[in-house]
Design a protein around this motif. Structure first.
Motif, mmCIF file in Angstrom:
data_model
loop_
_atom_site.group_PDB
_atom_site.id
_atom_site.type_symbol
_atom_site.label_atom_id
_atom_site.label_comp_id
_atom_site.label_asym_id
_atom_site.label_seq_id
_atom_site.Cartn_x
_atom_site.Cartn_y
_atom_site.Cartn_z
ATOM 1 N N SER A 200 0.701 -1.322 -0.114
ATOM 2 C CA SER A 200 0.019 0.074 0.186
ATOM 3 C C SER A 200 0.794 1.238 -0.005
ATOM 4 O O SER A 200 0.244 2.367 -0.356
ATOM 5 C CB SER A 200 -0.991 0.093 1.378
ATOM 6 O OG SER A 200 -0.100 0.018 2.352
ATOM 7 N N THR A 201 2.152 1.338 0.390
ATOM 8 C CA THR A 201 3.042 2.451 0.373
ATOM 9 C C THR A 201 3.335 2.630 -1.126
ATOM 10 O O THR A 201 3.685 4.030 -1.242
ATOM 11 C CB THR A 201 4.261 2.023 1.149
ATOM 12 O OG1 THR A 201 5.083 0.954 0.206
ATOM 13 C CG2 THR A 201 3.972 1.616 2.669
ATOM 14 N N ASP A 217 4.719 18.559 -3.911
ATOM 15 C CA ASP A 217 5.334 18.366 -2.726
ATOM 16 C C ASP A 217 4.235 19.070 -1.841
ATOM 17 O O ASP A 217 3.671 20.499 -2.195
ATOM 18 C CB ASP A 217 6.737 19.303 -2.653
ATOM 19 C CG ASP A 217 7.107 19.480 -1.302
ATOM 20 O OD1 ASP A 217 6.863 18.869 -0.420
ATOM 21 O OD2 ASP A 217 8.173 20.286 -1.012
ATOM 22 N N GLY A 218 3.842 18.637 -0.706
ATOM 23 C CA GLY A 218 2.826 19.079 0.009
ATOM 24 C C GLY A 218 3.097 20.503 0.898
ATOM 25 O O GLY A 218 2.232 20.890 0.977
ATOM 26 N N ASP A 238 -4.368 8.039 6.653
ATOM 27 C CA ASP A 238 -2.822 8.297 7.473
ATOM 28 C C ASP A 238 -1.913 9.278 6.792
ATOM 29 O O ASP A 238 -1.299 9.937 7.329
ATOM 30 C CB ASP A 238 -2.128 7.025 7.319
ATOM 31 C CG ASP A 238 -3.385 5.889 8.049
ATOM 32 O OD1 ASP A 238 -3.869 6.192 8.881
ATOM 33 O OD2 ASP A 238 -3.115 4.723 7.711
ATOM 34 N N ARG A 239 -2.141 9.391 5.441
ATOM 35 C CA ARG A 239 -0.812 10.270 4.562
ATOM 36 C C ARG A 239 -1.431 11.518 4.603
ATOM 37 O O ARG A 239 -0.665 12.758 4.215
ATOM 38 C CB ARG A 239 -0.541 9.762 3.440
ATOM 39 C CG ARG A 239 -0.303 8.371 3.365
ATOM 40 C CD ARG A 239 -0.085 7.887 1.842
ATOM 41 N NE ARG A 239 0.456 6.497 1.718
ATOM 42 C CZ ARG A 239 -0.377 5.432 1.576
ATOM 43 N NH1 ARG A 239 -1.770 5.370 2.027
ATOM 44 N NH2 ARG A 239 0.211 4.332 1.755
ATOM 45 N N ALA A 263 -6.982 4.850 -3.589
ATOM 46 C CA ALA A 263 -6.743 5.285 -2.296
ATOM 47 C C ALA A 263 -7.569 4.639 -1.294
ATOM 48 O O ALA A 263 -7.213 4.048 -0.343
ATOM 49 C CB ALA A 263 -7.021 6.877 -2.242
ATOM 50 N N GLU A 264 -8.781 4.293 -1.506
ATOM 51 C CA GLU A 264 -9.773 3.474 -0.632
ATOM 52 C C GLU A 264 -9.189 1.930 -0.729
ATOM 53 O O GLU A 264 -9.247 1.308 0.471
ATOM 54 C CB GLU A 264 -11.134 3.371 -1.375
ATOM 55 C CG GLU A 264 -11.635 4.636 -0.897
ATOM 56 C CD GLU A 264 -13.218 4.725 -1.712
ATOM 57 O OE1 GLU A 264 -13.670 3.644 -2.244
ATOM 58 O OE2 GLU A 264 -13.736 5.824 -1.800
ATOM 59 N N LEU A 265 -8.728 1.536 -1.754
ATOM 60 C CA LEU A 265 -8.048 -0.052 -1.850
ATOM 61 C C LEU A 265 -6.924 0.056 -0.840
ATOM 62 O O LEU A 265 -6.457 -1.084 0.011
ATOM 63 C CB LEU A 265 -7.855 -0.404 -3.166
ATOM 64 C CG LEU A 265 -7.079 -1.807 -3.194
ATOM 65 C CD1 LEU A 265 -7.912 -2.667 -2.601
ATOM 66 C CD2 LEU A 265 -6.527 -1.923 -4.708
ATOM 67 N N ALA A 266 -5.957 1.024 -1.027
ATOM 68 C CA ALA A 266 -4.944 1.137 0.080
ATOM 69 C C ALA A 266 -5.223 0.992 1.430
ATOM 70 O O ALA A 266 -4.465 0.494 2.214
ATOM 71 C CB ALA A 266 -4.144 2.292 -0.514
ATOM 72 N N GLU A 267 -6.264 1.873 1.804
ATOM 73 C CA GLU A 267 -6.803 1.886 3.252
ATOM 74 C C GLU A 267 -7.164 0.437 3.588
ATOM 75 O O GLU A 267 -6.998 0.199 4.883
ATOM 76 C CB GLU A 267 -7.578 3.179 3.387
ATOM 77 C CG GLU A 267 -6.984 4.412 3.285
ATOM 78 C CD GLU A 267 -8.211 5.634 3.507
ATOM 79 O OE1 GLU A 267 -9.271 5.132 3.791
ATOM 80 O OE2 GLU A 267 -7.884 6.646 3.419
#
Length: 280
Positions: A200-201, A217-218, A238-239, A263-267
């Motif tokens: 997931s990373t 870049d945030g 989380d991110r 993104a939902e799949l990674a969560e």
């Protein structure tokens, strides 16, 4: 366009740095030299052998005369007169390269009315441009069509832009691409989803790969508003929010939905792993 009769076909093979032709194949060069040198050798021998000169002088005359004729006459003449035949394989390769099709990835917005796409396909066909794949997305003010086009090498980006404009397209972008663009879009998304399920990373890089965008870049990003469709914000638990940028190529609603689903799949993957760890 017809080639100037005074310009040899081999001019296309000249090196841009030294101005020389490539070395011809040894077999062809040997055959050409034999075909040119043999008559000269026979003629010189016939003339010298028929004289009444001493044997050693005949040998010396034959050796010197034949050598000079080969160096100064035969070999330069071979490379000049038979250069088309000597370099025929390279010329055939160059012609195949010139005639080979180029692939282009295109985005253009068409009016959302019957016949708009048909008009576009007719214009592209008249320009000798072939449509290999097409994906459509509903957007404000029309339909955004994504094409993968095949065109002769002589057709430039400007030719394609002109054809798309004649076909009624607007807000058009054209990019040179490769055969990888022909990969089925659904298959690519499934492959990326499998990548996320395994790790997931990989989420930010996977979304960037899927959308052809870059992760911004945030710390320096300006959060996009509803009117800015060249940046995309994907919230995560989380991110924090991930921001993706694609200048000159606005994101579609379908692309935004795909990014959010990834993104939902990674969560889900992360929550499943955390649950297993707690139970363990």
């Amino acid at each position: 366009m017809r080639r100037n009769a005074r310009v040899p076909a081999t001019a296309d093979l000249l090196c841009e740095v030294c101005g020389r032709l490539p070395e011809p194949a040894k077999t062809r060069l040997t055959l050409a030299q034999v075909a040119t040198i043999l008559p000269i050798e026979l003629l010189v021998h016939a003339l010298v052998v028929g004289t009444h000169l001493p044997f050693l002088i005949k040998v010396a005359v034959l050796t010197v005369t034949a050598t000079l004729l080969v160096i100064w006459v035969a070999e330069p003449s071979v490379k000049r007169l038979l250069r088309g035949w000597l370099h025929a394989p390279a010329l055939r390769g160059r012609r195949r390269l010139d005639d080979s099709p180029a692939l282009w990835r295109v985005r253009t917005t068409l009016p959302d009315r019957p016949g708009a796409l048909q008009r576009m396909t007719r214009v592209l066909a008249r320009a000798d441009i072939n449509i290999l794949s097409i994906h459509s997305h509903l957007v404000d003010g029309g339909v955004l069509d994504e094409f993968v086009l095949e065109a002769p090498e002589a057709i430039t980006e400007q030719h394609i832009l002109d054809a798309l404009e004649d076909g009624g397209g607007r807000d058009t972008g054209v990019w040179s691409t490769t055969a990888l663009a022909l990969a089925d879009g659904q298959t690519r998304v499934l492959s990326i989803a499998a990548r996320i399920a395994g790790d997931s990373t990989e989420l930010p890089l996977a979304i960037a790969e899927m959308l052809g965008a870059r992760v911004t870049d945030g710390a320096t990003v300006v959060v996009p508003d509803a009117a800015d469709r060249t940046t995309l914000k994907v919230p995560t638990t989380d991110r924090g929010p991930m921001i993706f940028s694609r200048p000159g190529e606005p994101f579609t609603l379908a692309e935004s939905a795909r990014a959010h689903r990834l993104a939902e799949l990674a969560e889900i993957v992360e929550l499943t792993a955390a649950t297993r760890n707690r139970r363990g």
